[in-house]
Design an enzyme around this catalytic site. Structure first.
Site, short mmCIF file in Angstrom:
data_model
loop_
_atom_site.label_atom_id
_atom_site.label_comp_id
_atom_site.label_asym_id
_atom_site.label_seq_id
_atom_site.Cartn_x
_atom_site.Cartn_y
_atom_site.Cartn_z
N LYS A 158 0.82 -1.22 0.00
CA LYS A 158 0.00 0.00 0.00
C LYS A 158 0.85 1.27 0.00
O LYS A 158 1.93 1.30 0.60
CB LYS A 158 -0.90 0.03 1.25
CG LYS A 158 -1.90 -1.13 1.29
CD LYS A 158 -2.66 -1.21 2.61
CE LYS A 158 -3.71 -0.13 2.74
NZ LYS A 158 -4.57 -0.38 3.94
N GLU A 200 1.02 -4.87 4.41
CA GLU A 200 0.12 -5.36 5.45
C GLU A 200 -0.29 -6.78 5.11
O GLU A 200 -0.34 -7.16 3.95
CB GLU A 200 -1.17 -4.51 5.47
CG GLU A 200 -1.06 -3.24 6.25
CD GLU A 200 -2.35 -2.41 6.24
OE1 GLU A 200 -3.32 -2.79 5.55
OE2 GLU A 200 -2.35 -1.39 6.93
N LYS A 201 -0.65 -7.49 6.13
CA LYS A 201 -1.29 -8.78 5.94
C LYS A 201 -2.58 -8.51 5.17
O LYS A 201 -3.31 -7.57 5.48
CB LYS A 201 -1.60 -9.38 7.33
CG LYS A 201 -2.24 -10.72 7.29
CD LYS A 201 -1.19 -11.83 7.20
CE LYS A 201 -1.86 -13.13 6.80
NZ LYS A 201 -1.03 -13.97 5.93
N LEU A 203 -6.21 -9.28 4.52
CA LEU A 203 -7.31 -10.01 5.15
C LEU A 203 -8.26 -10.46 4.04
O LEU A 203 -8.60 -9.68 3.15
CB LEU A 203 -8.04 -9.11 6.15
CG LEU A 203 -7.14 -8.53 7.26
CD1 LEU A 203 -7.93 -7.60 8.17
CD2 LEU A 203 -6.54 -9.65 8.09
N HIS A 235 -12.50 -0.51 -4.37
CA HIS A 235 -12.19 0.12 -3.09
C HIS A 235 -12.97 1.40 -2.84
O HIS A 235 -12.61 2.19 -1.96
CB HIS A 235 -10.68 0.39 -2.94
CG HIS A 235 -9.83 -0.83 -3.08
ND1 HIS A 235 -9.96 -1.92 -2.25
CD2 HIS A 235 -8.85 -1.14 -3.95
CE1 HIS A 235 -9.09 -2.85 -2.62
NE2 HIS A 235 -8.41 -2.41 -3.65
N LYS A 237 -16.66 3.09 -1.81
CA LYS A 237 -17.91 2.71 -1.16
C LYS A 237 -19.12 2.98 -2.06
O LYS A 237 -19.15 3.98 -2.77
CB LYS A 237 -18.05 3.48 0.15
CG LYS A 237 -16.93 3.17 1.12
CD LYS A 237 -16.78 4.21 2.20
CE LYS A 237 -15.49 3.96 2.99
NZ LYS A 237 -15.13 5.12 3.84
N ARG A 291 -11.85 14.36 8.47
CA ARG A 291 -12.86 15.23 7.84
C ARG A 291 -14.23 14.59 7.98
O ARG A 291 -14.36 13.47 8.45
CB ARG A 291 -12.52 15.39 6.36
CG ARG A 291 -12.44 14.03 5.68
CD ARG A 291 -12.32 14.10 4.19
NE ARG A 291 -11.89 12.84 3.62
CZ ARG A 291 -12.68 11.80 3.36
NH1 ARG A 291 -13.97 11.86 3.64
NH2 ARG A 291 -12.19 10.68 2.85
N VAL A 294 -18.50 11.28 3.25
CA VAL A 294 -19.69 11.25 2.38
C VAL A 294 -20.86 10.61 3.13
O VAL A 294 -22.00 11.08 3.08
CB VAL A 294 -19.39 10.43 1.10
CG1 VAL A 294 -20.64 10.26 0.24
CG2 VAL A 294 -18.27 11.08 0.29
#
Ligand code: ADP
Length: 450
Positions: A158, A200-201, A203, A235, A237, A291, A294
């Site tokens: 990432k 990162e692992k 998931l 990724h 929403k 912040r 949405v």
């Protein structure tokens, strides 16, 4: 309290802030690009100032233009909305120097959380559980391969400067690492001008659960429960709900307290969201957004609060108007993001709205800057509205969403509304049984007709 505030944003969120300001007796100043001269936020604000050409870089992201608009209008504070300058620490520092209040956290806290490695280190030190991963940045492929072998695959590479789902690559096995590492790095360099990455692992079946927090900047902080935002495409929403269908009251209280205590120790000011992946009963911090989000209206619905009003109050130096014990979720709320996009490929579909009718009735909220004849410019994000429903429980909220979607009319452009009609028919959605991969997998095997 402020007499006049400027809103450094556009679309539904600018309108959202105009509405909160008006209820508080505060005058609002809209800023707009030339592409947005006829926009609803411009019409609804008390004053408006043109700040540049259509390109976001030259208008909504132009710090000199926005600061000048603030000076000319005599606004005492700026609300940044989400996106654009909302997480730009330099902008906040400039406002501090100019003696203009920023309706949001300090530049220091924005910077701290904007760098994801520093954010993780800080949160870990504050007792927040994190996804297992590298200690800081991973400098080269050899280190990445060594870490992958130690941690066990799959892992995710990432971008330290990441955002919007960019600069993220999964390595399912050691054979994928070289490609994942180099791709994440070059994507990150291109998108953020910074090629630092961490590992990162990965998931495999988590939910995305985020905790809304609020601080007064003087050591008091509360949490306002969670939102489940697992339904994502690339990724991003698509639908959000509160409370999370998989989260119990005791889990909410436990993780909520960890977040609120961390924010209190930091002296955090205003609204913020602590994002977690949740798998097998465990929470793993991934990032914090400093912040308004949405999807904040689902929290407003179940908690019965106005988060924008609260942001303005705290920025003006007032105390928070709620205490932790007041914040108990009531019923269930769901938000769907309506984008001007053509299915099945989600291609942007700007154009002129020939007819618009917003749904209404009990428990329905439509946050949108659309109107009959509005011309959606091609220059910005494709979000054109958020439909939020609130019911006594989840089945009632689902039925209300179905009913409200049926009332909504947006003619003239393609929208993502048919996707939600289709999702509501799915037993997994009806049962609240989904994780962050559910929607991508479903889309791969379904074609949503218009
Ligand atoms: P961004 O800032 O770009 O939005 P995030 O760190 O918030 O990036 O991650 C966005 C999404 O990517 C998450 O909601 C999740 O779907 C996925 N993701 C991120 N980290 C992991 C991980 N360690 N394991 C599995 N999925 C992840």
């Amino acid at each position: 309290m402020f007499k006049k505030i400027l809103i450094a944003n556009r679309g539904e969120i600018a309108l959202r802030v105009v509405r909160a300001a008006r209820e508080m007796g505060i005058a609002s100043v809209a800023v707009h690009s030339t592409a947005d001269s006829d926009a609803m936020h411009v019409r609804m604000a008390d004053e408006s100032i043109c700040i540049g050409p259509p390109s976001g870089t030259l208008s909504y992201l132009s710090i000199p233009s926005i600061v000048s608009a603030c000076e000319i209008s005599g606004a005492e504070a700026i609300h940044p909305g989400y996106g654009f300058l909302s997480e730009n620490a330099r902008f906040v520092e400039i406002l501090e120097e100019m003696n203009i209040a920023f309706i949001g956290p300090s530049a220091e806290h924005i910077r701290l959380m904007g760098d994801k490695i520093t954010a993780k280190d800080t949160m870990k030190a504050l007792g927040v559980p994190c996804v297992p991963g590298s200690d800081g940045g991973v400098p080269d492929l050899e280190s990445a391969q060594r870490l992958g072998a130690e941690m066990g695959y799959p892992v995710i590479v990432k971008a330290t400067a990441g955002g919007g789902g960019r600069g993220m690559k999964v390595a399912m096995s050691a054979a994928d690492m070289e490609n994942a590492f180099h791709t994440a790095r070059s994507e990150s360099k291109a998108a953020f001008g910074n090629d630092e990455v961490y590992i990162e692992k990965y998931l495999t079946t988590p939910r995305h659960i985020e905790i809304q927090i609020f601080g007064d900047g003087r050591g008091q902080a509360v949490h306002l429960g969670e939102r489940d935002c697992s339904l994502q495409r690339r990724h991003q929403k698509v639908l959000e709900e509160a409370p999370g269908p998989a989260i119990t009251a005791s889990e909410r209280a436990r993780i909520g307290k960890i977040c609120a205590d961390a924010m209190a120790k930091l002296g955090y000011s205003g609204a913020g969201t602590v994002e977690f992946l949740y798998e097998n009963g465990e929470f793993y911090f991934i990032e914090m957004n400093t912040r308004l989000q949405v999807e904040h209206p689902v929290t407003e619905a179940v908690m019965g609060v106005d988060l924008v009003r609260e942001q303005i109050r705290v920025a003006a130096g007032m105390k928070m108007s709620f205490r932790q014990e007041d914040l108990v979720p009531r019923g269930h709320a769901i938000e769907v993001r309506i984008n001007a996009e053509k299915l099945p490929d989600f291609a942007p579909s700007p154009g002129t709205i020939s007819h618009y009718h917003a749904p209404g009735g009990l428990g329905v909220r439509m946050d949108s800057a659309l109107y009959d004849g509005y011309k959606i410019p091609p220059n910005y994000d494709s979000l054109i509205g958020k439909l939020i429903v609130h019911g006594r429980d989840r089945p009632e909220a689902l039925a209300r969403l179905d009913r409200a979607l049926g009332e909504l009319i947006v003619d003239g452009v393609h929208t993502t509304v048919p996707l939600f009609h289709a999702l509501l028919q799915e037993p997994d959605i009806q049962a609240g049984d989904y994780n962050i991969h559910w929607l991508e997998q479903w889309l791969a095997s379904h074609t949503v007709a218009e």
